[in-house]
Structure formats: structure tokens, C-alpha cells
Design an enzyme around this catalytic site. Sequence first.
Site, mmCIF file in Angstrom:
data_model
loop_
_atom_site.group_PDB
_atom_site.id
_atom_site.type_symbol
_atom_site.label_atom_id
_atom_site.label_comp_id
_atom_site.label_asym_id
_atom_site.label_seq_id
_atom_site.Cartn_x
_atom_site.Cartn_y
_atom_site.Cartn_z
ATOM 1 N N SER A 144 101.416 -93.232 73.286
ATOM 2 C CA SER A 144 100.521 -94.120 72.536
ATOM 3 C C SER A 144 99.951 -93.357 71.353
ATOM 4 O O SER A 144 100.005 -92.115 71.308
ATOM 5 C CB SER A 144 99.378 -94.565 73.461
ATOM 6 N N TYR A 157 92.550 -94.595 79.619
ATOM 7 C CA TYR A 157 93.806 -94.809 78.890
ATOM 8 C C TYR A 157 94.074 -93.628 77.950
ATOM 9 O O TYR A 157 95.181 -93.079 77.917
ATOM 10 C CB TYR A 157 93.721 -96.122 78.108
HETATM 11 P P1 NAD Z 1 102.266 -105.228 78.792
HETATM 12 O O1 NAD Z 1 100.944 -105.323 79.466
HETATM 13 O O2 NAD Z 1 102.894 -106.445 78.233
HETATM 14 O O3 NAD Z 1 103.325 -104.510 79.724
HETATM 15 C C1 NAD Z 1 102.961 -103.556 80.699
HETATM 16 C C2 NAD Z 1 104.065 -103.511 81.727
HETATM 17 O O4 NAD Z 1 103.701 -102.603 82.773
HETATM 18 C C3 NAD Z 1 104.298 -104.868 82.369
HETATM 19 O O5 NAD Z 1 105.675 -105.043 82.550
HETATM 20 C C4 NAD Z 1 103.586 -104.711 83.690
HETATM 21 O O6 NAD Z 1 104.113 -105.575 84.688
HETATM 22 C C5 NAD Z 1 103.885 -103.258 83.995
HETATM 23 N N1 NAD Z 1 102.989 -102.742 85.017
HETATM 24 C C6 NAD Z 1 101.662 -102.521 84.917
HETATM 25 N N2 NAD Z 1 101.184 -102.105 86.101
HETATM 26 C C7 NAD Z 1 102.225 -102.051 86.959
HETATM 27 C C8 NAD Z 1 102.355 -101.712 88.319
HETATM 28 N N3 NAD Z 1 101.319 -101.359 89.084
HETATM 29 N N4 NAD Z 1 103.577 -101.783 88.885
HETATM 30 C C9 NAD Z 1 104.651 -102.163 88.146
HETATM 31 N N5 NAD Z 1 104.591 -102.500 86.861
HETATM 32 C C10 NAD Z 1 103.377 -102.445 86.272
HETATM 33 O O7 NAD Z 1 102.022 -104.189 77.629
HETATM 34 P P2 NAD Z 1 103.027 -103.406 76.667
HETATM 35 O O8 NAD Z 1 102.337 -103.323 75.382
HETATM 36 O O9 NAD Z 1 104.399 -103.960 76.704
HETATM 37 O O10 NAD Z 1 102.959 -101.971 77.352
HETATM 38 C C11 NAD Z 1 104.092 -101.186 77.647
HETATM 39 C C12 NAD Z 1 103.729 -99.719 77.481
HETATM 40 O O11 NAD Z 1 103.500 -99.466 76.101
HETATM 41 C C13 NAD Z 1 102.476 -99.292 78.222
HETATM 42 O O12 NAD Z 1 102.652 -97.995 78.760
HETATM 43 C C14 NAD Z 1 101.439 -99.252 77.114
HETATM 44 O O13 NAD Z 1 100.387 -98.381 77.392
HETATM 45 C C15 NAD Z 1 102.281 -98.775 75.966
HETATM 46 N N6 NAD Z 1 101.741 -99.017 74.633
HETATM 47 C C16 NAD Z 1 101.582 -100.271 74.143
HETATM 48 C C17 NAD Z 1 101.092 -100.432 72.863
HETATM 49 C C18 NAD Z 1 100.928 -101.778 72.233
HETATM 50 O O14 NAD Z 1 100.439 -101.862 71.104
HETATM 51 N N7 NAD Z 1 101.294 -102.873 72.864
HETATM 52 C C19 NAD Z 1 100.748 -99.335 72.098
HETATM 53 C C20 NAD Z 1 100.906 -98.071 72.629
HETATM 54 C C21 NAD Z 1 101.409 -97.923 73.895
#
Ligand code: NAD
Length: 252
Positions: A144, A157
Site C-alpha cells: 500500500s 493498517y
Molecule cells: P476489497 O475489500 O474489495 O478486497 C479485499 C479482499 O480480501 C476481498 O476479496 C475479501 O474477501 C478478502 N478478505 C478480507 N478478509 C478476508 C479473510 N478473513 N479471509 C479471506 N479473504 C478475506 O479491497 P481491495 O481494494 O480489492 O483490496 C485488496 C488488497 O489491496 C488489500 O490488501 C488492500 O489492503 C490493498 N490495497 C487496496 C488499495 C485500494 O485503493 N483499493 C490501496 C492499497 C492497497
Amino acid sequence: MAVSFDLTGKTAIVTGANTGLGQAISVALAQAGADVALVGRSSMADTEAAVGAAGGRSLSIQADLSTLEPVDRIISETVAWTGRADILVNNAGIIRRADAIDFTEADWDAVMDVNLKTVFFLSQAFARRLIGEGKGGKIVNIASLLSFQGGIRIPSYTASKSGLAGLTRLLACEWAAKGINVNAIAPGYFSTNNTEALRNDPDRNSAILGRIPAGHWGQPEELGGAAVFLASPAADYIHGIVLPVDGGWLAR
Ligand code: NAD
């Protein structure tokens, strides 16, 4: 030797593949030729359909990554499917928002368990198998901007993602000589469930948008190329990097 981004014949494991960035990464890996094991706790129907539409094959593995229970099973179910596991994308992650002064132990532990503890032990199980077979592979961690910056109201986080950057470097140092590349991608501000609260807050939304040189929230499809690159032979000599895909945010 020609540079290759081809993943034909490889099997990838993507955690949190049901939605958002994990879904987009799964589709991109399938487009590059990989078979993809989709890991998560909810229905994978949308991602299965998207991978199929891209001409790929997928296997869904139900797993709650808040505990270590599924760790060995994820590797064994994948290997039972295609006979191999070459690429691991640690994408699943959660976020909890509250002022640091009020932050609870439950919100600290929940985030650290999914974002850091399970990532480490799943990577360990994956690497044990590769090393046991004398084979190389690729691990791509989804970090991130909070691997570089402090942020506000997300203490666990930021700790987890800063820790993940360090863990990426440590694992790269230990496993590079075994042919396992460990790297991370640091997504900027992408339009997913994870950032819904920010996009729904008009002040935060316009402050964030105003700072992104590219001028728009990232769309999940804009992350896929970096994941394919780090999973491919083109990245064979890349170890321990955290690659920002952020519309220029960190350059500002
Ligand atoms: P999202 O919330 O849409 O997806 C998160 C995913 O993690 C989902 O598929 C959810 O089911 C899964 N998950 C969470 N807890 C879980 C558990 N206990 N068991 C199994 N699966 C679990 O969000 P996203 O943005 O797609 O996030 C994906 C990754 O990207 C994460 O690690 C997030 O921190 C990172 N991220 C996202 C952004 C952004 O801007 N969206 C930026 C930086 C990092």
C-alpha cells in the site's frame, strides 16, 4: 533469450480473489496464460466467470484467512488441481478506521492477522513446497502507499502494510538464492470496497483526487500488468522491491 511475460503452464494462487484488486489480478494472470486458484471466504462466481471469459481456468478455494487453519490446505488443494503452484499473490486485506486515541485491540488484531500474520505463514507454506521440490517461484504481496506513508485513522493498517514491505525484503533476502522472487506492489487509491468510505466523503475524495497526478482513482484493471510482470520470467532478477502503481501519488 527473448523477454517473456508469458505464464502459460503456470499455476497462480490469488487470495481475496472474489472482488476488487484480487479479481482484476486473477483475470490478468489468466490472460497471461496462468491457471488461477481463487482463494477467499465468499462466493467466487464473478471472478470464475471473468477468468472463463478471458479464456482461463480457475479453481475456487473457500478459506477464511483470519486464522492459519486454511494455510496448508490452500497449497494442497491447488497442487491437487494442476500438480503445481508457481505464483502466490497475497492480496486479501482488511482495513479498520478510527482515531488512534480510540483504536481498539480487536481492530488492531483483526487487521494484523489477515494483512500480515497469514501472509507470512501462507508464504512459508508455499516456499516450503517449492524449496522441497527444488523449484523457483514468485510471490507478489499487495502492499500500500501506507507502506511508505503514515496516513490517518488507520493505525493497524499502516503498521501491517509497513510491516509487509519489510517482510517482502526479508523473504527476498532469504529466498532469492532458491529461485523464489518475493516482491510487492503498492497500489495507490483504487476504486474498490476498501476505499468506499473515502470516496463517499466529499472532502477526502476531492483532497485525494487533487493530489493524484493522473487525475483519477485507479481502476482495478490498471493493476493487472504490474502483477503479471512480477509473476513472469521478465522479473527473474527482481527481488525485494515495492513497486508503486499509484497514478504518480508518491512522485508528488
Ligand atoms: P476489497 O475489500 O474489495 O478486497 C479485499 C479482499 O480480501 C476481498 O476479496 C475479501 O474477501 C478478502 N478478505 C478480507 N478478509 C478476508 C479473510 N478473513 N479471509 C479471506 N479473504 C478475506 O479491497 P481491495 O481494494 O480489492 O483490496 C485488496 C488488497 O489491496 C488489500 O490488501 C488492500 O489492503 C490493498 N490495497 C487496496 C488499495 C485500494 O485503493 N483499493 C490501496 C492499497 C492497497
